[in-house]
Design an enzyme around this catalytic site. Structure first.
Site, PDB file in Angstrom:
ATOM      1  N   GLY A 189      -7.999 -14.089  -7.370  1.00 44.18           N
ATOM      2  CA  GLY A 189      -8.552 -13.381  -6.159  1.00 44.18           C
ATOM      3  C   GLY A 189      -7.763 -14.083  -4.955  1.00 44.18           C
ATOM      4  N   ASP A 191       1.905  -3.889  -9.762  1.00 47.73           N
ATOM      5  CA  ASP A 191       1.615  -5.213 -10.171  1.00 47.73           C
ATOM      6  C   ASP A 191       1.893  -5.389 -11.781  1.00 47.73           C
ATOM      7  OD1 ASP A 191       0.790  -5.555  -7.715  1.00 47.73           O
ATOM      8  OD2 ASP A 191      -1.240  -5.496  -7.999  1.00 47.73           O
ATOM      9  N   HIS A 248       0.771  -1.287  -0.066  1.00 45.81           N
ATOM     10  CA  HIS A 248       0.079  -0.133  -0.089  1.00 45.81           C
ATOM     11  C   HIS A 248       0.847   1.221  -0.050  1.00 45.81           C
ATOM     12  CE1 HIS A 248      -3.861  -1.908   0.390  1.00 45.81           C
ATOM     13  NE2 HIS A 248      -3.274  -2.869   0.932  1.00 45.81           N
ATOM     14  N   THR A 249       2.025   1.289  -0.549  1.00 44.28           N
ATOM     15  CA  THR A 249       3.177   2.437  -0.829  1.00 44.28           C
ATOM     16  C   THR A 249       2.892   2.796  -2.164  1.00 44.28           C
ATOM     17  OG1 THR A 249       4.778   0.704  -0.822  1.00 44.28           O
ATOM     18  CG2 THR A 249       4.496   1.632   0.973  1.00 44.28           C
ATOM     19  N   ASP A 250       2.605   1.951  -3.215  1.00 50.32           N
ATOM     20  CA  ASP A 250       2.893   2.295  -4.563  1.00 50.32           C
ATOM     21  C   ASP A 250       1.818   3.251  -4.897  1.00 50.32           C
ATOM     22  OD1 ASP A 250       0.473   0.634  -4.660  1.00 50.32           O
ATOM     23  OD2 ASP A 250       0.964  -0.460  -6.247  1.00 50.32           O
ATOM     24  N   GLY A 275      -4.524 -12.506  -4.136  1.00 49.56           N
ATOM     25  CA  GLY A 275      -3.488 -11.222  -4.135  1.00 49.56           C
ATOM     26  C   GLY A 275      -2.132 -11.587  -4.833  1.00 49.56           C
ATOM     27  N   LEU A 276      -2.247 -12.511  -5.730  1.00 47.06           N
ATOM     28  CA  LEU A 276      -0.947 -12.617  -6.711  1.00 47.06           C
ATOM     29  C   LEU A 276      -0.984 -12.198  -7.994  1.00 47.06           C
ATOM     30  CD1 LEU A 276      -0.277 -16.213  -5.506  1.00 47.06           C
ATOM     31  CD2 LEU A 276       0.738 -14.002  -4.509  1.00 47.06           C
ATOM     32  N   TYR A 304     -10.145  -1.081  -0.583  1.00 46.93           N
ATOM     33  CA  TYR A 304      -8.913  -0.665  -1.236  1.00 46.93           C
ATOM     34  C   TYR A 304      -9.099   0.859  -1.514  1.00 46.93           C
ATOM     35  CZ  TYR A 304      -4.716  -0.594  -4.276  1.00 46.93           C
ATOM     36  OH  TYR A 304      -3.655  -0.167  -4.848  1.00 46.93           O
TER      37      TYR A 304
HETATM   38  C1  GLA Z   1      -2.916  -4.419  -4.946  1.00 48.42           C
HETATM   39  C2  GLA Z   1      -2.888  -3.285  -6.123  1.00 48.42           C
HETATM   40  C3  GLA Z   1      -1.280  -2.828  -5.919  1.00 48.42           C
HETATM   41  C4  GLA Z   1      -0.891  -2.548  -4.441  1.00 48.42           C
HETATM   42  C5  GLA Z   1      -1.214  -3.408  -3.671  1.00 48.42           C
HETATM   43  C6  GLA Z   1      -0.976  -3.171  -2.199  1.00 48.42           C
HETATM   44  O1  GLA Z   1      -2.091  -5.472  -5.401  1.00 48.42           O
HETATM   45  O2  GLA Z   1      -3.074  -3.639  -7.250  1.00 48.42           O
HETATM   46  O3  GLA Z   1      -1.035  -1.608  -6.889  1.00 48.42           O
HETATM   47  O4  GLA Z   1      -1.701  -1.131  -4.114  1.00 48.42           O
HETATM   48  O5  GLA Z   1      -2.810  -3.972  -3.796  1.00 48.42           O
HETATM   49  O6  GLA Z   1       0.360  -2.990  -1.842  1.00 48.42           O
END
Ligand code: GLA
Length: 418
Positions: A141, A204, A33-35, A143-144, A254
């Site tokens: 779904g 991502d 959650h830094t991007d 988180g990858l 989010y």
């Molecule tokens: C998801 C989003 C990314 C990033 C992450 C959290 O994967 O697509 O851009 O914000 O959550 O780090």
């Protein structure tokens, strides 16, 4: 890959020369959650990917068979009028800019290539239709970044269809043949994701395009400069564990977090007009003025500001071979995501707790957006089996969910494979 080509011939009864593109999912080692705050992340591309096998044709229509969803669907490209393809069922959903012409009933998975086509057309690429089969082994779904992998693979498919003469090569060469950099292509794919409904950052899509085998990337999400850091595979394994809790990122949580970060940056700008995003806020400035922030916003900001510092420190630790320090930072990242950012959950916390109790584990944390999905654990090679055993002994019993566990190698980024 041979299977995908065979499947294509099966579905479309087409003997034309098939091109195959591939785009990997990712696991983020640290920097969550830094991007979207202009900060730092440290992902690696996974050895799991989305693949598309395609043959271009002269109709302005993209027809896709999804192996995973066992379903066929089509959409019309943003410009040009074609005649219906034999065997396809008009009316097609139209991928027109801002177009709401997607008919009810267009499957969710079709929205990704449609939105990618839309942004590529807006970027000035004259698109060409194709028939394709898509398949992948990035769990959906979890988180990858299965969606980023699908967007990037869709972009490559669309670009290859225009230039079916390009040789098999990493994605950057194909992007260049269209006058784009791979970084720009990542941004276009990110924009497509925004249009699907998630205001994601750049991580991502960027790592899917730029991944390097055996390396993680330390990426500056503001200017997209990066440093490839070798992973010491002899000393540490990257273990990904799927909690089995499915999440849908487009859910409000989010976007809500992102809004809270923007609110925090706006408050703090009062004390330093040079602050554009939380990336620009030092811990000292934050601590001096934290009491001026609403309580929830304060905790969200604290996570992002400390997490940025953790990424930079962990990159140094990794380069110095200090895996113990790296693991401590990974652990601190999880605790901050759990307590300040509030994106963990009982299942992810349990997986992390189990992992941390295994001798030889350096660190463990949730990875990706959170709200379910996977954890990432860095462990000595000899700790991998004890870790697996510990998870299997407790997790399902306590949650009723079957975990999936695998050791991941850092893979290369997206490419035209064939
Ligand atoms: C998801 C989003 C990314 C990033 C992450 C959290 O994967 O697509 O851009 O914000 O959550 O780090």
């Amino acid at each position: 890959m041979a299977d995908l080509v065979a499947r294509f011939r099966d579905v479309f009864d087409d003997s034309g020369p098939v091109r195959v593109v591939r785009a990997p999912g990712r696991v983020n080692l640290i920097g969550e959650h830094t991007d979207y705050n202009g900060g730092f992340v440290m992902p690696m591309a996974l050895d799991r990917a989305v693949r598309i096998a395609l043959v271009p044709h002269d109709e302005p229509v993209v027809a896709i068979w999804s192996v995973q969803f066992d379903e066929r669907a089509e959409f019309r490209l943003p410009s040009g009028l074609g005649t219906p393809l034999a065997g396809l069922r008009p009316p097609w959903p139209a991928a027109v800019p801002g177009g709401e012409a997607e008919p009810a009933g267009a499957p969710h998975w079709l929205r990704y290539p449609m939105k990618v086509a839309e942004v590529l057309a807006e970027a000035g690429i004259a698109l060409r239709g194709f028939r394709a089969v898509v398949d992948g082994d990035v769990p959906v779904g979890s988180g990858l970044s299965s969606s980023a992998a699908y967007e990037v693979a869709s972009a490559l498919a669309l670009l290859v269809a225009v230039r079916p003469d390009v040789p098999a090569a990493p994605a950057a060469a194909l992007a260049e043949a269209h006058g784009l950099s791979a970084g720009r292509l990542a941004k276009l794919c990110q924009e497509a994701e925004h249009r699907v409904g998630v205001r994601c950052g750049i991580m991502d899509q960027f790592i899917s395009l730029h991944g390097r085998a055996g390396h993680a990337l330390v990426l500056d999400c503001r200017d997209l400069s990066f440093d490839a850091v070798p992973l010491p595979a002899q000393k540490a394994k990257v273990v990904v564990i799927d909690s089995g809790v499915k999440r849908r990122l487009s859910s409000g949580a989010y976007n809500e977090r992102r809004g809270q970060c923007e609110e925090g940056a706006e408050h703090l700008r009062e004390f330093d007009p040079a602050i554009r995003e939380l990336r620009d806020v030092s811990l000292a400035l934050f601590e001096a003025h934290a009491d001026r922030l609403p309580e929830v916003v304060r905790r969200r900001c604290r996570h992002v500001i400390t997490e940025n510092a953790r990424v930079l420190e962990s990159a140094e630790a990794m380069k110095a071979g200090d895996l113990t320090r790296f693991g401590d930072l990974v652990n601190a990242s999880h605790d901050s995501l759990r307590d300040d950012y509030e994106v963990s959950g009982p299942e992810l916390d349990l997986l992390v707790e189990i992992a941390r109790g295994v001798e030889g584990v350096f660190g463990s944390r949730l990875t990706g957006a959170g709200f379910g999905g996977c954890t990432v654990t860095l462990a000595r090679p000899e700790a991998v089996e004890p870790l697996r055993a510990a998870v299997l002994a407790r997790y399902e019993k306590e949650t009723g969910l079957a975990p999936r566990i695998w050791v991941s190698e850092a893979a290369a980024g997206a490419a035209v494979e064939q």
